[in-house]
Scaffold this motif. Structure first.
Motif, PDB file in Angstrom:
ATOM      1  N   ILE A   2       0.825  -1.203   0.000  1.00  0.00           N
ATOM      2  CA  ILE A   2       0.000   0.000   0.000  1.00  0.00           C
ATOM      3  C   ILE A   2       0.862   1.256   0.000  1.00  0.00           C
ATOM      4  CG2 ILE A   2      -0.264   0.087   2.520  1.00  0.00           C
ATOM      5  CD1 ILE A   2      -3.185   1.015   1.972  1.00  0.00           C
ATOM      6  N   SER A   3       2.005   1.214   0.719  1.00  0.00           N
ATOM      7  CA  SER A   3       2.891   2.379   0.742  1.00  0.00           C
ATOM      8  C   SER A   3       3.502   2.619  -0.633  1.00  0.00           C
ATOM      9  CB  SER A   3       3.999   2.176   1.772  1.00  0.00           C
ATOM     10  OG  SER A   3       4.739   0.998   1.507  1.00  0.00           O
ATOM     11  N   GLU A   4       3.749   1.554  -1.379  1.00  0.00           N
ATOM     12  CA  GLU A   4       4.308   1.697  -2.726  1.00  0.00           C
ATOM     13  C   GLU A   4       3.274   2.275  -3.682  1.00  0.00           C
ATOM     14  OE1 GLU A   4       7.377  -2.142  -2.428  1.00  0.00           O
ATOM     15  OE2 GLU A   4       5.431  -2.347  -3.394  1.00  0.00           O
ATOM     16  N   ALA A   5       2.017   1.859  -3.515  1.00  0.00           N
ATOM     17  CA  ALA A   5       0.961   2.341  -4.415  1.00  0.00           C
ATOM     18  C   ALA A   5       0.688   3.827  -4.204  1.00  0.00           C
ATOM     19  CB  ALA A   5      -0.319   1.529  -4.222  1.00  0.00           C
ATOM     20  N   VAL A   6       0.515   4.235  -2.940  1.00  0.00           N
ATOM     21  CA  VAL A   6       0.219   5.651  -2.699  1.00  0.00           C
ATOM     22  C   VAL A   6       1.450   6.523  -2.922  1.00  0.00           C
ATOM     23  CG1 VAL A   6      -1.650   5.139  -1.090  1.00  0.00           C
ATOM     24  CG2 VAL A   6       0.668   5.497  -0.199  1.00  0.00           C
ATOM     25  N   GLY A   7       2.636   5.908  -2.953  1.00  0.00           N
ATOM     26  CA  GLY A   7       3.865   6.651  -3.203  1.00  0.00           C
ATOM     27  C   GLY A   7       4.199   6.824  -4.672  1.00  0.00           C
ATOM     28  N   LEU A   8       3.366   6.282  -5.552  1.00  0.00           N
ATOM     29  CA  LEU A   8       3.632   6.395  -6.990  1.00  0.00           C
ATOM     30  C   LEU A   8       3.484   7.838  -7.471  1.00  0.00           C
ATOM     31  CD1 LEU A   8       1.758   3.293  -8.482  1.00  0.00           C
ATOM     32  CD2 LEU A   8       4.212   3.763  -8.668  1.00  0.00           C
ATOM     33  N   ASP A   9       4.426   8.277  -8.296  1.00  0.00           N
ATOM     34  CA  ASP A   9       4.282   9.537  -9.031  1.00  0.00           C
ATOM     35  C   ASP A   9       3.747   9.227 -10.422  1.00  0.00           C
ATOM     36  OD1 ASP A   9       5.256  10.966  -6.908  1.00  0.00           O
ATOM     37  OD2 ASP A   9       7.286  11.195  -7.720  1.00  0.00           O
ATOM     38  N   VAL A  10       3.166  10.225 -11.059  1.00  0.00           N
ATOM     39  CA  VAL A  10       2.667  10.041 -12.422  1.00  0.00           C
ATOM     40  C   VAL A  10       3.797   9.572 -13.330  1.00  0.00           C
ATOM     41  CG1 VAL A  10       1.662  11.198 -14.423  1.00  0.00           C
ATOM     42  CG2 VAL A  10       0.825  11.740 -12.122  1.00  0.00           C
ATOM     43  N   ASP A  11       5.006  10.107 -13.119  1.00  0.00           N
ATOM     44  CA  ASP A  11       6.146   9.745 -13.977  1.00  0.00           C
ATOM     45  C   ASP A  11       6.663   8.341 -13.723  1.00  0.00           C
ATOM     46  OD1 ASP A  11       6.032  12.186 -15.209  1.00  0.00           O
ATOM     47  OD2 ASP A  11       7.662  13.086 -14.048  1.00  0.00           O
ATOM     48  N   ASP A  12       6.184   7.680 -12.666  1.00  0.00           N
ATOM     49  CA  ASP A  12       6.587   6.291 -12.416  1.00  0.00           C
ATOM     50  C   ASP A  12       5.859   5.320 -13.342  1.00  0.00           C
ATOM     51  OD1 ASP A  12       8.407   6.801 -10.345  1.00  0.00           O
ATOM     52  OD2 ASP A  12       6.806   6.856  -8.845  1.00  0.00           O
ATOM     53  N   LEU A  13       4.844   5.808 -14.049  1.00  0.00           N
ATOM     54  CA  LEU A  13       4.081   4.975 -14.975  1.00  0.00           C
ATOM     55  C   LEU A  13       4.636   5.145 -16.382  1.00  0.00           C
ATOM     56  CD1 LEU A  13       1.518   3.221 -15.619  1.00  0.00           C
ATOM     57  CD2 LEU A  13       0.329   5.398 -15.965  1.00  0.00           C
ATOM     58  N   SER A  39      -6.095   6.659   4.056  1.00  0.00           N
ATOM     59  CA  SER A  39      -7.216   6.863   3.135  1.00  0.00           C
ATOM     60  C   SER A  39      -7.353   5.677   2.185  1.00  0.00           C
ATOM     61  CB  SER A  39      -7.015   8.152   2.340  1.00  0.00           C
ATOM     62  OG  SER A  39      -7.062   9.285   3.194  1.00  0.00           O
ATOM     63  N   ALA A  40      -6.222   5.132   1.732  1.00  0.00           N
ATOM     64  CA  ALA A  40      -6.272   3.964   0.859  1.00  0.00           C
ATOM     65  C   ALA A  40      -6.892   2.776   1.576  1.00  0.00           C
ATOM     66  CB  ALA A  40      -4.859   3.621   0.368  1.00  0.00           C
ATOM     67  N   TRP A  41      -6.563   2.621   2.856  1.00  0.00           N
ATOM     68  CA  TRP A  41      -7.174   1.577   3.678  1.00  0.00           C
ATOM     69  C   TRP A  41      -8.689   1.759   3.707  1.00  0.00           C
ATOM     70  CZ3 TRP A  41      -7.068  -2.727   6.598  1.00  0.00           C
ATOM     71  CH2 TRP A  41      -5.833  -3.340   6.842  1.00  0.00           C
ATOM     72  N   SER A  42      -9.112   2.998   3.933  1.00  0.00           N
ATOM     73  CA  SER A  42     -10.549   3.279   4.022  1.00  0.00           C
ATOM     74  C   SER A  42     -11.257   2.977   2.704  1.00  0.00           C
ATOM     75  CB  SER A  42     -10.775   4.747   4.405  1.00  0.00           C
ATOM     76  OG  SER A  42     -10.234   5.028   5.680  1.00  0.00           O
ATOM     77  N   ILE A  43     -10.602   3.287   1.597  1.00  0.00           N
ATOM     78  CA  ILE A  43     -11.168   3.013   0.276  1.00  0.00           C
ATOM     79  C   ILE A  43     -11.384   1.514   0.093  1.00  0.00           C
ATOM     80  CG2 ILE A  43     -10.614   3.000  -2.200  1.00  0.00           C
ATOM     81  CD1 ILE A  43      -9.186   5.731  -1.663  1.00  0.00           C
ATOM     82  N   LEU A  44     -10.383   0.732   0.480  1.00  0.00           N
ATOM     83  CA  LEU A  44     -10.488  -0.719   0.348  1.00  0.00           C
ATOM     84  C   LEU A  44     -11.568  -1.274   1.269  1.00  0.00           C
ATOM     85  CD1 LEU A  44      -9.516  -3.436  -0.705  1.00  0.00           C
ATOM     86  CD2 LEU A  44      -7.724  -3.397   1.039  1.00  0.00           C
ATOM     87  N   ARG A  45     -11.591  -0.793   2.499  1.00  0.00           N
ATOM     88  CA  ARG A  45     -12.584  -1.286   3.461  1.00  0.00           C
ATOM     89  C   ARG A  45     -14.003  -0.980   2.981  1.00  0.00           C
ATOM     90  NH1 ARG A  45      -9.872  -0.069   7.791  1.00  0.00           N
ATOM     91  NH2 ARG A  45     -10.520   2.116   7.764  1.00  0.00           N
ATOM     92  N   ALA A  46     -14.204   0.235   2.456  1.00  0.00           N
ATOM     93  CA  ALA A  46     -15.536   0.611   1.960  1.00  0.00           C
ATOM     94  C   ALA A  46     -15.944  -0.251   0.773  1.00  0.00           C
ATOM     95  CB  ALA A  46     -15.543   2.088   1.574  1.00  0.00           C
ATOM     96  N   ALA A  47     -14.987  -0.546  -0.120  1.00  0.00           N
ATOM     97  CA  ALA A  47     -15.291  -1.377  -1.290  1.00  0.00           C
ATOM     98  C   ALA A  47     -15.635  -2.805  -0.862  1.00  0.00           C
ATOM     99  CB  ALA A  47     -14.107  -1.380  -2.247  1.00  0.00           C
TER     100      ALA A  47
END
Length: 317
Positions: free
Chosen positions: A156-167, A237-245
């Motif tokens: 999760i830390s890697e996902a939220v740490g992504l920059d647009v330029d990492d794609l 916030s990412a945790w909350s998104i997953l929990r809500a889904a």
């Protein structure tokens, strides 16, 4: 009071005063050591100087087997008792009560290896669909985030740490596109992980239809995933998104970001991927860490075999 009892009292006082152990822990140690002294007394031992490694090993075995007065202890409870005994003998040796430490080579029972939890592909698809239900900027973002977590096996830390330029997205030579992301892992290590077509489409949809709207509320950030204020999305916030889904999808099992990572690895191995390839994708330093997932696939194979092969079970009656 015997010499052994005096040693136990001194050790418990040391734990309480100098080590500051919690009252509940001290109470557990006191019970464990009282049982240990009883076992030594039954063996005709009244002094710690008479204790051998065999006495300590026999005590550990008795904890696991139980006796007329005590039920068998769980691995965790037996391990705690052995830790108390090892601490007692280490203390007695350090204080000069004994010339050696007979418990030094007796180790607590190893805890059972906990298998990572994975969810079936059908549940993953329900989860992703639930995250993307609706047509708001946030729902589009939520779908893209969970597609990335499952599609890359990112922490999760890697996902939220992504920059647009990492794609990175480039033509595949057949009229389509292929993508990859640079994940920034533990210890400053980076790795490049492919991004599948579903995740690519979700990210593209997010970049075109959702991120610009979210970014308007902020001051500008290179992070890929944004919150409602236009700033970087947090882990919480990412945790909350997953929990809500997960709640919206009405999944019957608890789901965490690591659940998607485990599912990513398990589904790859189920599909025939080499364990060393999965190791690289997950960013594990050692293949031993990754091999725990192979235990899951073996269990799956056994389950399928038991329910599918005509001679796997005796159905004669």
């Amino acid at each position: 009071m015997s010499e052994a009892e005096r040693a136990v009292r001194g050790y418990l006082d040391h734990l309480a005063v100098e080590r500051g152990l919690a009252a509940n822990t001290l109470s557990s140690y006191r019970r464990d050591l009282a049982r240990y002294l009883t076992a030594l007394d039954h063996a005709g031992v009244t002094s710690l100087t008479e204790v051998s490694g065999a006495h300590v090993s026999d005590f550990l075995a008795s904890l696991r087997e139980g006796d007329d007065d005590h039920p068998p202890l769980s691995q965790a409870s037996a391990a705690r008792a052995v830790i108390a005994v090892r601490g007692l003998h280490r203390f007695a040796h350090r204080e000069g009560v004994t010339r050696d430490d007979p418990a030094r080579d007796v180790h607590p029972p190893a805890p059972p290896r906990r298998l990572p939890k994975a969810i079936p592909l059908e549940d993953v698809e329900r989860l992703l669909a639930a995250a993307g239900s609706g047509d708001t900027a946030r729902s589009i973002r939520d779908r893209a985030l969970l597609e990335v977590l499952y599609g890359t096996g990112a922490r999760i830390s890697e996902a939220v740490g992504l920059d647009v330029d990492d794609l990175a997205v480039e033509p595949d030579g057949d009229g389509g596109t292929v993508g990859s992301v640079v994940l920034h892992g533990k210890g400053g290590k980076t790795r490049i992980v492919p991004v599948g077509s579903y995740a690519l489409r979700a990210i593209d949809d997010y970049l075109v239809r959702a991120r610009p709207a979210l970014a308007q509320a902020g001051r500008g950030t290179p992070r890929l995933f944004l919150n409602g204020r236009g700033g970087p999305l947090s882990r919480q916030s990412a945790w909350s998104i997953l929990r809500a889904a997960a709640e919206k999808a009405k999944l019957e099992v608890a789901v965490s970001p690591h659940t998607l990572r485990h599912s990513f690895a398990t589904h790859l191995l189920d599909g025939g991927a080499d364990v060393r390839v999965v190791q690289e994708l997950l960013g594990h330093a050692s293949v031993t860490t990754t091999q725990v997932y192979t235990l899951i696939t073996v269990e799956r194979l056994r389950e399928v075999y038991a329910t599918s092969h005509p001679r796997a079970r005796d159905l004669s009656g």
